[in-house]
Write a protein that holds these residues in place. Structure first.
Motif, mmCIF file in Angstrom:
data_model
loop_
_atom_site.group_PDB
_atom_site.id
_atom_site.type_symbol
_atom_site.label_atom_id
_atom_site.label_comp_id
_atom_site.label_asym_id
_atom_site.label_seq_id
_atom_site.Cartn_x
_atom_site.Cartn_y
_atom_site.Cartn_z
ATOM 1 N N ARG A 92 0.840 -1.197 0.000
ATOM 2 C CA ARG A 92 0.000 0.000 0.000
ATOM 3 C C ARG A 92 0.876 1.249 0.000
ATOM 4 O O ARG A 92 1.849 1.353 0.737
ATOM 5 N N LYS A 93 0.503 2.205 -0.842
ATOM 6 C CA LYS A 93 1.203 3.480 -0.883
ATOM 7 C C LYS A 93 0.729 4.337 0.289
ATOM 8 O O LYS A 93 -0.451 4.620 0.433
ATOM 9 N N ILE A 94 1.660 4.736 1.141
ATOM 10 C CA ILE A 94 1.344 5.565 2.301
ATOM 11 C C ILE A 94 1.905 6.964 2.060
ATOM 12 O O ILE A 94 3.103 7.136 1.811
ATOM 13 N N TYR A 95 1.026 7.939 2.102
ATOM 14 C CA TYR A 95 1.447 9.316 1.875
ATOM 15 C C TYR A 95 1.770 9.973 3.219
ATOM 16 O O TYR A 95 1.033 9.806 4.193
ATOM 17 N N THR A 96 2.845 10.675 3.269
ATOM 18 C CA THR A 96 3.213 11.402 4.485
ATOM 19 C C THR A 96 3.492 12.859 4.134
ATOM 20 O O THR A 96 3.954 13.173 3.023
ATOM 21 N N ILE A 97 3.201 13.736 5.069
ATOM 22 C CA ILE A 97 3.484 15.158 4.904
ATOM 23 C C ILE A 97 4.429 15.568 6.022
ATOM 24 O O ILE A 97 4.139 15.390 7.204
ATOM 25 N N GLU A 98 5.565 16.065 5.648
ATOM 26 C CA GLU A 98 6.537 16.485 6.653
ATOM 27 C C GLU A 98 5.983 17.651 7.455
ATOM 28 O O GLU A 98 5.199 18.472 6.957
ATOM 29 N N GLU A 99 6.408 17.753 8.687
ATOM 30 C CA GLU A 99 5.917 18.810 9.563
ATOM 31 C C GLU A 99 6.243 20.196 9.029
ATOM 32 O O GLU A 99 5.509 21.162 9.271
ATOM 33 N N SER A 100 7.321 20.297 8.307
ATOM 34 C CA SER A 100 7.732 21.600 7.772
ATOM 35 C C SER A 100 7.065 21.948 6.447
ATOM 36 O O SER A 100 7.258 23.037 5.911
ATOM 37 N N ALA A 101 6.306 20.989 5.891
ATOM 38 C CA ALA A 101 5.687 21.222 4.590
ATOM 39 C C ALA A 101 4.591 22.271 4.688
ATOM 40 O O ALA A 101 3.831 22.308 5.656
#
Length: 267
Positions: free
Chosen positions: A231-240
């Motif tokens: 499964r593709k897991i998307y993450t967003i960095e805290e600094s994004a």
């Protein structure tokens, strides 16, 4: 009496001539052998040249050398790559001293060459690990998956090349050894290999008796036979400052469990 002497001379003279000729030949042969290079050193020079891929040096070291090319040269890219790796993997070790008796000599040795069966063992797991890395690195699931969530062909190919390439960089871990006795004969100032076919079989490995293109395709098929969905897991960095652009088609309201389940399964 004279007639008897004539008969005796008629018999003795050819015998004596033959004896002198045999003695002369024996002396010549002994002198010729005294100039012969050490058979063990010749065998080592020949094998060093063969393992280095230097056909000219191999021919200079020993007459009657082994055929170093397969009966059917590889045509596919996979076959050429596998055969190239097989040739590059060649090595040997001498097993004991060379035994020389007269004009004949025997040198025991072990030839090591890439074994496709060893190369294949466990390769599928490494392909799946490479796929997981590609999925994690992809910006979008559609970069690595088809609409039915099967891997794209180019994704599988990249994972296979990555896994196989890593193994070929350490090809020495995937070789097998074969015992060979080099049969040598000294004649006309040169040592000659008497059993080149036996050595060729050892040096060519599986390529000696099979189709190297088919061997390469079988290796790929086995390594990519069982692929695990990741499964593709998307993450967003805290600094994004922003995340992925939302898909408007996924907005709305529903009470249908099937629709909700489909949304949950969407990568």
């Amino acid at each position: 009496m004279k007639s008897r002497r004539k008969v005796l001379l008629a018999v003795l003279i050819p015998v004596m001539l033959l004896a002198f000729a045999a003695a002369g030949y024996f002396i010549y042969m002994e002198a010729d052998m005294s100039k012969a290079p050490d058979a063990g050193m010749v065998a080592a020079d020949y094998m060093n040249a063969v393992c280095a891929g230097d056909a000219q040096a191999a021919a200079a070291a020993l007459d009657g050398g082994a055929a170093l090319e397969p009966a059917a040269a590889p045509a596919s890219d996979g076959g050429k790559r596998l055969y190239g790796a097989l040739c590059a993997s060649r090595s040997y070790k001498l097993d004991g001293a060379c035994e020389t008796k007269g004009r004949s000599a025997q040198q025991q040795l072990t030839v090591f060459v890439l074994d496709p069966e060893k190369l294949s063992s466990g390769l599928n797991a490494e392909v799946n690990a490479a796929l997981a890395e590609l999925v994690a690195a992809a910006e979008r699931s559609e970069d690595v998956y088809n609409a039915d969530y099967s891997f794209k062909d180019e994704t599988v190919e990249r994972a296979y090349e990555q896994a196989l390439g890593a193994r070929l960089e350490n090809a020495a871990k995937y070789v097998s050894g074969a015992s060979v006795t080099l049969e040598l004969r000294y004649d006309r100032g040169r040592w000659t290999l008497q059993n080149g076919d036996e050595l060729a079989t050892a040096l060519l490995g599986r390529a000696a008796s099979g189709d190297i293109d088919a061997e390469a395709e079988g290796l790929r098929a086995a390594a990519t036979a069982e692929l695990t969905y990741v499964r593709k897991i998307y993450t967003i960095e805290e600094s994004a400052l922003s995340g992925r652009t939302p898909d408007p088609a996924l907005y709305g309201e529903t009470d249908d469990p099937a629709v909700i389940e489909a949304l949950l399964e969407t990568p």
